[in-house]
Design an enzyme around this catalytic site. Sequence first.
Site, PDB file in Angstrom:
ATOM      1  N   ASP A 129      27.619 -18.895  19.005  1.00  0.00           N
ATOM      2  CA  ASP A 129      26.570 -18.200  19.748  1.00  0.00           C
ATOM      3  C   ASP A 129      26.924 -18.098  21.226  1.00  0.00           C
ATOM      4  O   ASP A 129      26.197 -17.484  22.008  1.00  0.00           O
ATOM      5  CB  ASP A 129      25.206 -18.850  19.536  1.00  0.00           C
ATOM      6  CG  ASP A 129      25.149 -20.313  19.958  1.00  0.00           C
ATOM      7  OD1 ASP A 129      26.179 -20.835  20.435  1.00  0.00           O
ATOM      8  OD2 ASP A 129      24.087 -20.934  19.785  1.00  0.00           O
ATOM      9  N   SER A 130      28.062 -18.659  21.601  1.00  0.00           N
ATOM     10  CA  SER A 130      28.619 -18.435  22.938  1.00  0.00           C
ATOM     11  C   SER A 130      28.898 -16.957  23.175  1.00  0.00           C
ATOM     12  O   SER A 130      29.127 -16.547  24.321  1.00  0.00           O
ATOM     13  CB  SER A 130      29.908 -19.246  23.125  1.00  0.00           C
ATOM     14  OG  SER A 130      30.797 -19.034  22.044  1.00  0.00           O
TER      15      SER A 130
ATOM     16  N   ASP B 239      27.591 -19.730  13.772  1.00  0.00           N
ATOM     17  CA  ASP B 239      26.508 -20.472  14.414  1.00  0.00           C
ATOM     18  C   ASP B 239      25.145 -19.916  14.000  1.00  0.00           C
ATOM     19  O   ASP B 239      24.961 -18.691  13.936  1.00  0.00           O
ATOM     20  CB  ASP B 239      26.616 -20.359  15.937  1.00  0.00           C
ATOM     21  CG  ASP B 239      27.320 -21.543  16.573  1.00  0.00           C
ATOM     22  OD1 ASP B 239      27.438 -22.593  15.925  1.00  0.00           O
ATOM     23  OD2 ASP B 239      27.755 -21.417  17.731  1.00  0.00           O
TER      24      ASP B 239
ATOM     25  N   LYS C  16      26.908 -23.437  11.289  1.00  0.00           N
ATOM     26  CA  LYS C  16      26.842 -24.571  12.211  1.00  0.00           C
ATOM     27  C   LYS C  16      25.484 -24.570  12.889  1.00  0.00           C
ATOM     28  O   LYS C  16      24.972 -23.508  13.268  1.00  0.00           O
ATOM     29  CB  LYS C  16      27.944 -24.505  13.269  1.00  0.00           C
ATOM     30  CG  LYS C  16      27.915 -25.700  14.240  1.00  0.00           C
ATOM     31  CD  LYS C  16      29.131 -25.747  15.123  1.00  0.00           C
ATOM     32  CE  LYS C  16      29.085 -24.761  16.264  1.00  0.00           C
ATOM     33  NZ  LYS C  16      27.967 -25.049  17.236  1.00  0.00           N
TER      34      LYS C  16
ATOM     35  N   GLU D 292      22.890 -27.037  15.714  1.00  0.00           N
ATOM     36  CA  GLU D 292      22.848 -28.094  16.709  1.00  0.00           C
ATOM     37  C   GLU D 292      21.744 -29.091  16.390  1.00  0.00           C
ATOM     38  O   GLU D 292      20.745 -28.751  15.755  1.00  0.00           O
ATOM     39  CB  GLU D 292      22.625 -27.500  18.105  1.00  0.00           C
ATOM     40  CG  GLU D 292      23.768 -26.610  18.577  1.00  0.00           C
ATOM     41  CD  GLU D 292      23.546 -26.068  19.976  1.00  0.00           C
ATOM     42  OE1 GLU D 292      22.581 -26.499  20.647  1.00  0.00           O
ATOM     43  OE2 GLU D 292      24.340 -25.208  20.405  1.00  0.00           O
TER      44      GLU D 292
ATOM     45  N   GLU E 242      30.527 -32.260  21.640  1.00  0.00           N
ATOM     46  CA  GLU E 242      30.759 -31.480  22.861  1.00  0.00           C
ATOM     47  C   GLU E 242      30.323 -32.225  24.111  1.00  0.00           C
ATOM     48  O   GLU E 242      29.232 -32.804  24.169  1.00  0.00           O
ATOM     49  CB  GLU E 242      30.016 -30.144  22.795  1.00  0.00           C
ATOM     50  CG  GLU E 242      30.219 -29.304  24.057  1.00  0.00           C
ATOM     51  CD  GLU E 242      29.680 -27.896  23.973  1.00  0.00           C
ATOM     52  OE1 GLU E 242      29.803 -27.166  24.977  1.00  0.00           O
ATOM     53  OE2 GLU E 242      29.136 -27.530  22.912  1.00  0.00           O
TER      54      GLU E 242
END
Length: 291
Positions: free
Chosen positions: A67-68, A106, A136, A138, A205
């Site tokens: 999602d960056s 993501d 993925k 978070e 991270e």
Amino acid sequence: MSTTFQLDTSTSRANPTPAPMKRLTVPEVRQRKVDGTTQMPIVMLTAYTARQAQLLDAHCDLLLVGDSLGQVIYGLASSVPVTLDMMIAHGAAVVRGSYHAAVIVDMPFGTYEASPEIAFASAARIMKETGCAGVKLEGGEAMAATVAFLIRRGIPVMGHVGLTPQAVNVLGGYNARGRSDAEAETILADARALDTAGAFAVVIEGVVEPIAIAITQAIACPAIGIGASAQCDGQVLVTDDMLGMFDRVPRFVKVYENIAETIGSAAARYAQDVRQRTFPGIEQTYQPRKI
């Protein structure tokens, strides 16, 4: 031999072509770590387009559609505004452009936190519409039940702990995590919870190195570092960062090439040729056929 859609560099079109090798699977990635040791570190980079995936694929075990892309592709201030439609569009492109690496997508902010059922609906749509190998998300202990829920329903999940960019508004910025004993214990507990829930890997991270090493040793699944430690079971970077596409990069990024300078130089030469009317030349124009 499987078939996938490859980008034909001579025509810039995606055509069905035989894949020269079998695509790496999530179980194969998980099995890289045996009795707490990963002999061959896992290589992961981000990819957002079919052509980028094609260039990176042969060198990577995992391609992450991160999602960056909110910041890298769309110029957003953070990853928070990224939508499910955005992730699916780019995820499908990366799958089309690759044949070897397992593609992980993501789950964007707001598409999985409310309940396991909502998370499943979002993840199932990602899997069905992109053809990716897994998703993925978070979060640590708070998301462990959701991770287990997804895995029991056939969706491989990669976890993400430490500096979690989607929580930037709570964290107050992108500073390294785990500097206090209390925070370090929380991050370690988060990683263990995801491991117990069945995550096939966990991204660590932006944490102080001793915490990254402790997590790598504490969990059975591979730990993939970004701003963590070389002792992790693998590494991931944002490709555009390591290629020097931006003036500023996080301190944990090693810049392997200055592509921004190359692009800027090429654009300057093109602009000069256009203004001097030296482009297009005879080689780039169509002339009458001689009879």
